[in-house]
Design a protein around this motif. Sequence first.
Motif, mmCIF file in Angstrom:
data_model
loop_
_atom_site.group_PDB
_atom_site.id
_atom_site.type_symbol
_atom_site.label_atom_id
_atom_site.label_comp_id
_atom_site.label_asym_id
_atom_site.label_seq_id
_atom_site.Cartn_x
_atom_site.Cartn_y
_atom_site.Cartn_z
ATOM 1 N N ARG A 59 0.848 -1.179 0.000
ATOM 2 C CA ARG A 59 0.000 0.000 0.000
ATOM 3 C C ARG A 59 0.884 1.228 0.000
ATOM 4 N NH1 ARG A 59 -2.569 -2.949 4.305
ATOM 5 N NH2 ARG A 59 -1.632 -1.509 5.769
ATOM 6 N N SER A 60 0.340 2.317 -0.579
ATOM 7 C CA SER A 60 1.076 3.573 -0.512
ATOM 8 C C SER A 60 0.932 4.127 0.897
ATOM 9 C CB SER A 60 0.518 4.555 -1.539
ATOM 10 O OG SER A 60 -0.860 4.760 -1.341
ATOM 11 N N SER A 78 -2.539 2.159 7.104
ATOM 12 C CA SER A 78 -1.907 3.166 6.258
ATOM 13 C C SER A 78 -2.983 4.152 5.828
ATOM 14 C CB SER A 78 -1.240 2.533 5.034
ATOM 15 O OG SER A 78 -2.183 2.287 4.016
ATOM 16 N N GLY A 79 -2.594 5.174 5.114
ATOM 17 C CA GLY A 79 -3.544 6.166 4.636
ATOM 18 C C GLY A 79 -4.409 5.664 3.495
ATOM 19 N N SER A 80 -4.066 4.519 2.918
ATOM 20 C CA SER A 80 -4.846 4.014 1.792
ATOM 21 C C SER A 80 -5.438 2.628 2.022
ATOM 22 C CB SER A 80 -3.990 3.977 0.530
ATOM 23 O OG SER A 80 -2.873 3.128 0.738
ATOM 24 N N GLY A 81 -5.099 1.998 3.151
ATOM 25 C CA GLY A 81 -5.637 0.672 3.423
ATOM 26 C C GLY A 81 -5.323 0.199 4.825
ATOM 27 N N ILE A 82 -5.806 -0.991 5.138
ATOM 28 C CA ILE A 82 -5.663 -1.538 6.484
ATOM 29 C C ILE A 82 -5.677 -3.060 6.384
ATOM 30 C CG2 ILE A 82 -8.173 -1.545 6.901
ATOM 31 C CD1 ILE A 82 -7.584 -0.650 9.801
ATOM 32 N N ILE A 88 -14.370 7.183 11.788
ATOM 33 C CA ILE A 88 -14.400 7.080 10.323
ATOM 34 C C ILE A 88 -15.183 5.828 9.959
ATOM 35 C CG2 ILE A 88 -12.982 6.692 8.268
ATOM 36 C CD1 ILE A 88 -10.665 8.085 9.830
ATOM 37 N N LEU A 89 -16.181 5.993 9.099
ATOM 38 C CA LEU A 89 -16.927 4.856 8.558
ATOM 39 C C LEU A 89 -16.628 4.800 7.069
ATOM 40 C CD1 LEU A 89 -19.027 2.565 8.774
ATOM 41 C CD2 LEU A 89 -20.805 4.293 8.411
ATOM 42 N N VAL A 90 -16.049 3.704 6.608
ATOM 43 C CA VAL A 90 -15.654 3.600 5.203
ATOM 44 C C VAL A 90 -15.865 2.174 4.705
ATOM 45 C CG1 VAL A 90 -13.211 3.143 5.744
ATOM 46 C CG2 VAL A 90 -13.817 4.144 3.531
ATOM 47 N N ARG A 91 -16.294 2.055 3.474
ATOM 48 C CA ARG A 91 -16.422 0.737 2.838
ATOM 49 C C ARG A 91 -15.074 0.376 2.224
ATOM 50 N NH1 ARG A 91 -21.877 -0.440 0.316
ATOM 51 N NH2 ARG A 91 -22.190 -0.662 2.547
ATOM 52 N N CYS A 92 -14.722 -0.902 2.325
ATOM 53 C CA CYS A 92 -13.413 -1.359 1.845
ATOM 54 C C CYS A 92 -13.561 -2.540 0.897
ATOM 55 C CB CYS A 92 -12.542 -1.798 3.019
ATOM 56 S SG CYS A 92 -12.246 -0.524 4.245
ATOM 57 N N LEU A 147 -7.227 -4.702 3.202
ATOM 58 C CA LEU A 147 -8.330 -3.932 2.638
ATOM 59 C C LEU A 147 -7.831 -2.624 2.049
ATOM 60 C CD1 LEU A 147 -10.681 -4.257 5.763
ATOM 61 C CD2 LEU A 147 -10.685 -5.728 3.749
ATOM 62 N N SER A 148 -8.497 -2.165 1.001
ATOM 63 C CA SER A 148 -8.244 -0.815 0.496
ATOM 64 C C SER A 148 -9.544 -0.028 0.645
ATOM 65 C CB SER A 148 -7.774 -0.835 -0.956
ATOM 66 O OG SER A 148 -8.795 -1.324 -1.797
ATOM 67 N N TYR A 149 -9.401 1.231 1.049
ATOM 68 C CA TYR A 149 -10.581 2.065 1.274
ATOM 69 C C TYR A 149 -11.222 2.444 -0.046
ATOM 70 C CZ TYR A 149 -7.738 2.876 5.489
ATOM 71 O OH TYR A 149 -6.949 2.722 6.596
ATOM 72 N N GLN A 150 -12.548 2.446 -0.074
ATOM 73 C CA GLN A 150 -13.307 2.964 -1.218
ATOM 74 C C GLN A 150 -13.692 4.404 -0.902
ATOM 75 O OE1 GLN A 150 -16.958 0.919 -1.968
ATOM 76 N NE2 GLN A 150 -15.988 -0.933 -2.715
ATOM 77 N N ALA A 151 -13.376 5.328 -1.733
ATOM 78 C CA ALA A 151 -13.854 6.716 -1.619
ATOM 79 C C ALA A 151 -13.718 7.282 -0.197
ATOM 80 C CB ALA A 151 -15.307 6.800 -2.079
ATOM 81 N N LEU A 152 -12.529 7.179 0.363
ATOM 82 C CA LEU A 152 -12.282 7.750 1.694
ATOM 83 C C LEU A 152 -12.262 9.272 1.577
ATOM 84 C CD1 LEU A 152 -11.525 7.061 4.690
ATOM 85 C CD2 LEU A 152 -9.143 7.271 3.981
ATOM 86 N N ALA A 153 -13.052 9.937 2.413
ATOM 87 C CA ALA A 153 -13.106 11.400 2.389
ATOM 88 C C ALA A 153 -11.736 11.968 2.752
ATOM 89 C CB ALA A 153 -14.163 11.897 3.368
ATOM 90 N N GLU A 154 -11.378 13.097 2.146
ATOM 91 C CA GLU A 154 -10.065 13.703 2.401
ATOM 92 C C GLU A 154 -9.872 14.046 3.877
ATOM 93 O OE1 GLU A 154 -7.078 13.980 0.908
ATOM 94 O OE2 GLU A 154 -8.116 12.661 -0.486
#
Length: 196
Positions: free
Chosen positions: A6-7, A105-109, A136-140, A159-166
């Motif tokens: 992940r980045s 990470s900032g792009s996944g977990i 934070i509630l996010v779909r992955c 997991l990678s986050y889908q459309a995580l808010a900035e």
Amino acid sequence: MRKDQRSYYRIDVIMPCSYRILTLQEAEQTLLPTSPDSKYIEEYFMENLTQLDEQINEVISHINQKSSLLATALTAMNSKINFMLQTIDEKQLARAIPQRLVNLSGSGIAIDIEEEVQMTDKIDLLIKPLANESPILVRCDIVNISPLTDGSPGSTISLSYQALAEDDRRKLVYFIQAKEIEFAQKKRQQEQKTRS
């Protein structure tokens, strides 16, 4: 914990983290709002407690066939717990999110789970990296499933986050940077102790 490519910097840390597994069909039927408020988050994750409550009541009815005294005691305890849950406010709810070891990470977990999952499943993740900020509630999307290294049942899912808010990404990056500094300070202190 297995780490995928992940980045952003990745870090193993214990933090408040809860999840719901959805099939692809359930995910298509249940869309998350772009900026869920605390009421939505509470109701969405309280669904798990409602399902658990139904299971408890079913078990109590089976116990009642053998021992009405025990069933009465369990019903009273369940009622007390339900009453306490109804009085929980947003801050208390956030404290009720279980602590879990994650690779963040900032792009996944990556998290360890006991349930079986498919690569097509989606994971709705509720995490609270910062104590004074909303969770934070996010779909992955699941990017990798691997067996647990200790041989126990379950798996590590990446997991990678889908459309995580900035704003939510900012919270994660800030949390990770703060933990990096904390770990570096602890390492420096340990090195100073070994030298002296």
